[in-house]
Design an enzyme around this catalytic site. Structure first.
Site, PDB file in Angstrom:
ATOM      1  N   ASP A   1     150.473  92.688  13.088  1.00 31.18           N
ATOM      2  CA  ASP A   1     151.551  91.933  12.451  1.00 31.18           C
ATOM      3  C   ASP A   1     152.562  91.394  13.445  1.00 31.18           C
ATOM      4  O   ASP A   1     152.918  90.225  13.398  1.00 31.18           O
ATOM      5  CB  ASP A   1     152.237  92.799  11.385  1.00 31.18           C
ATOM      6  CG  ASP A   1     151.277  93.112  10.245  1.00 31.18           C
ATOM      7  OD1 ASP A   1     150.734  92.153   9.672  1.00 31.18           O
ATOM      8  OD2 ASP A   1     151.059  94.301   9.964  1.00 31.18           O
TER       9      ASP A   1
ATOM     10  N   ARG B   1     165.781 103.030  14.821  1.00 29.29           N
ATOM     11  CA  ARG B   1     166.007 101.612  14.582  1.00 29.29           C
ATOM     12  C   ARG B   1     167.286 101.064  15.216  1.00 29.29           C
ATOM     13  O   ARG B   1     167.258 100.002  15.838  1.00 29.29           O
ATOM     14  CB  ARG B   1     165.940 101.301  13.079  1.00 29.29           C
ATOM     15  CG  ARG B   1     164.568 101.640  12.463  1.00 29.29           C
ATOM     16  CD  ARG B   1     163.446 100.883  13.179  1.00 29.29           C
ATOM     17  NE  ARG B   1     162.132 101.144  12.617  1.00 29.29           N
ATOM     18  CZ  ARG B   1     161.195 101.905  13.186  1.00 29.29           C
ATOM     19  NH1 ARG B   1     161.448 102.530  14.329  1.00 29.29           N
ATOM     20  NH2 ARG B   1     160.012 102.069  12.629  1.00 29.29           N
TER      21      ARG B   1
ATOM     22  N   ASP C   1     163.488  99.783   7.181  1.00 24.38           N
ATOM     23  CA  ASP C   1     163.644  99.432   8.598  1.00 24.38           C
ATOM     24  C   ASP C   1     164.300  98.067   8.778  1.00 24.38           C
ATOM     25  O   ASP C   1     165.127  97.867   9.662  1.00 24.38           O
ATOM     26  CB  ASP C   1     162.293  99.499   9.312  1.00 24.38           C
ATOM     27  CG  ASP C   1     161.805 100.944   9.451  1.00 24.38           C
ATOM     28  OD1 ASP C   1     162.667 101.836   9.565  1.00 24.38           O
ATOM     29  OD2 ASP C   1     160.584 101.174   9.439  1.00 24.38           O
TER      30      ASP C   1
ATOM     31  N   SER D   1     150.262 103.611   6.453  1.00 21.77           N
ATOM     32  CA  SER D   1     151.261 102.984   7.302  1.00 21.77           C
ATOM     33  C   SER D   1     151.978 104.119   8.028  1.00 21.77           C
ATOM     34  O   SER D   1     152.568 105.002   7.400  1.00 21.77           O
ATOM     35  CB  SER D   1     152.229 102.184   6.428  1.00 21.77           C
ATOM     36  OG  SER D   1     153.387 101.907   7.162  1.00 21.77           O
TER      37      SER D   1
END
Ligand code: ARG
Length: 403
Positions: free
Chosen positions: A16, A97, A126, A177
């Site tokens: 991605d 993050r 996120d 994921s």
């Protein structure tokens, strides 16, 4: 709107974010895409990822070694805050993050980029954490989020990438994921989307199953100074070493798995599996040490601060005014949090079996004891209780009269 010429993209090496590179160039007409990949102790070969970015069309590919900062400035404050979102999740992904965002903003500044980009979708937390942190640190920067806009399925994204020489992934993608760093792993999707479905054993990598955990217990001691872990047993360790060692010890005994339904910022409930053995162990030990080193009012009030702290960090407000103020409160409580906690690791458990603070213990054996060494003034209790229960007694008398 001003046209973006140069963008810094948070890059993971996955399909991605790789597809994001030609996408940014072709659909947004951006001439330079600089990629940034963060080393957060995820144990991947970052040189390979760096090359992959260049092959996918990046003009520059930067690796940031953030492991020390991640532990010292993110994990350690979380330990002092006993931070657990919903009383369960130690924020292993959430903590990473704002640090990645901070680096994106710095690189954008240094390289004169006018935008930053990330590959998060519109459903997760996120994206919220990235966008809020970027807005706080680099409000002048435009934020571009291809995956929130492109409306491509995974297959379509792969086909799109192939046009630009990005190879389709060779191995079949895991149905899950997964996000990994030194603090833990988060696993979502696939069959886990059924909340009644037990997590299969093969999704775990940092913790062993109860069956495989050793039959014999192992006792360890975790040492703290000013609320920071500084050693395990007699060994003084650097921050990153402590997390590593705690991960190995707790993980081997099968401690540190979490299976929960989590309330995401965007309003969705999702089924999340985590393993975060070291961080959970250290939080548990830290919290225990506070029980003998902090005054009861402070412990009680700190609990509400901790809950809010964890919520703010989960929800993306790492760089916000309330988080800053709560940090100041927490900091003010930690000077006395010195000592050690003894923990027994055994078959999925981490059981506290002792705590000691040589100089900061508020525990007084001469007051607590039931032996002849007791110095507590028992008679004083009578007067205390007379007043302590006064209002309750008045209420009870009135009510019994009115019956
Ligand atoms: N739900 C977790 C959190 O909000 C994990 C997110 C995992 N992220 C990912 N890109 N797979 O922190």
């Amino acid at each position: 709107m001003q046209k973006v010429k140069k963008v810094v993209l948070a890059y993971s090496g996955g399909v991605d974010t790789s597809v994001c590179i030609p996408y940014l160039k072709n659909e947004y007409g951006i001439s330079e895409v600089v990629t940034f990949v963060a080393d957060l102790g995820q144990g991947e070969d970052l040189e390979v990822i760096k090359e992959k970015a260049l092959k996918s069309g990046a003009s520059e590919s930067i690796i940031g070694n953030l492991v020390d900062t991640f532990v010292e400035r993110y994990a350690f404050p979380a330990i002092r805050a006993n931070a657990l979102y919903s009383e369960k999740y130690p924020l292993s992904t959430a903590l990473a993050r704002p640090l990645i965002a901070e680096n994106l903003v710095n690189i954008a500044r240094e390289s004169n980029a006018d935008a930053v980009a990330h590959g998060c979708t519109g459903k997760g937390n996120d994206q919220v954490r990235f966008d809020l942190a970027i807005n706080a640190l680099g409000p002048h920067l435009k934020i571009i989020t291809p995956a929130r806009e492109w409306n491509m399925s995974r297959e379509e994204a792969i086909l799109y990438g192939e046009q630009f020489g990005i190879p389709a992934p060779v191995s079949k993608k895991s149905p899950y994921s997964i996000d990994v760093n030194l603090l833990g792993r988060s696993i979502e999707a696939g069959l886990l989307e059924d909340p009644m479905q037990e997590p299969p054993e093969d999704i775990f990598a940092m913790t062993s199953s109860i069956d495989d955990a050793p039959n014999s217990p192992q006792d360890i001691e975790i040492v703290f100074k000013n609320g920071f872990p500084i050693g395990i047993g007699n060994e003084l360790l650097k921050p990153v070493e402590i997390i590593n060692k705690a991960n190995h010890l707790a993980g081997a005994h099968g401690f540190g798995r979490i299976d929960m339904i989590e309330d995401r910022v965007v309003g969705i409930k999702s089924r999340e599996i985590y393993e975060s053995p070291g961080l959970l162990l250290l939080i548990k030990a830290h919290q225990e040490l506070e029980t003998i080193t902090l005054n009861p009012e402070v412990i009680d009030f700190k609990g509400t601060i901790e809950k809010k702290w964890a919520q703010l960090v989960y929800q993306g407000f790492w760089f916000g005014p309330l988080k800053q103020s709560l940090d100041a409160f927490i900091e003010s409580t930690q000077n006395s949090v010195n000592g050690r906690v003894k923990i027994r690791l055994h078959k999925g458990n981490a059981i506290v079996i002792g705590r000691l603070s040589e100089n900061n213990s508020l525990y007084r054996e001469d007051l607590a004891t039931y032996s002849k060494d007791d110095i507590f003034k028992h008679k004083q209790a009578e007067g205390f209780i007379y007043m302590w229960g006064m209002s309750n007694k008045i209420w009870a008398e009135l009510n019994s009269k009115n019956k």
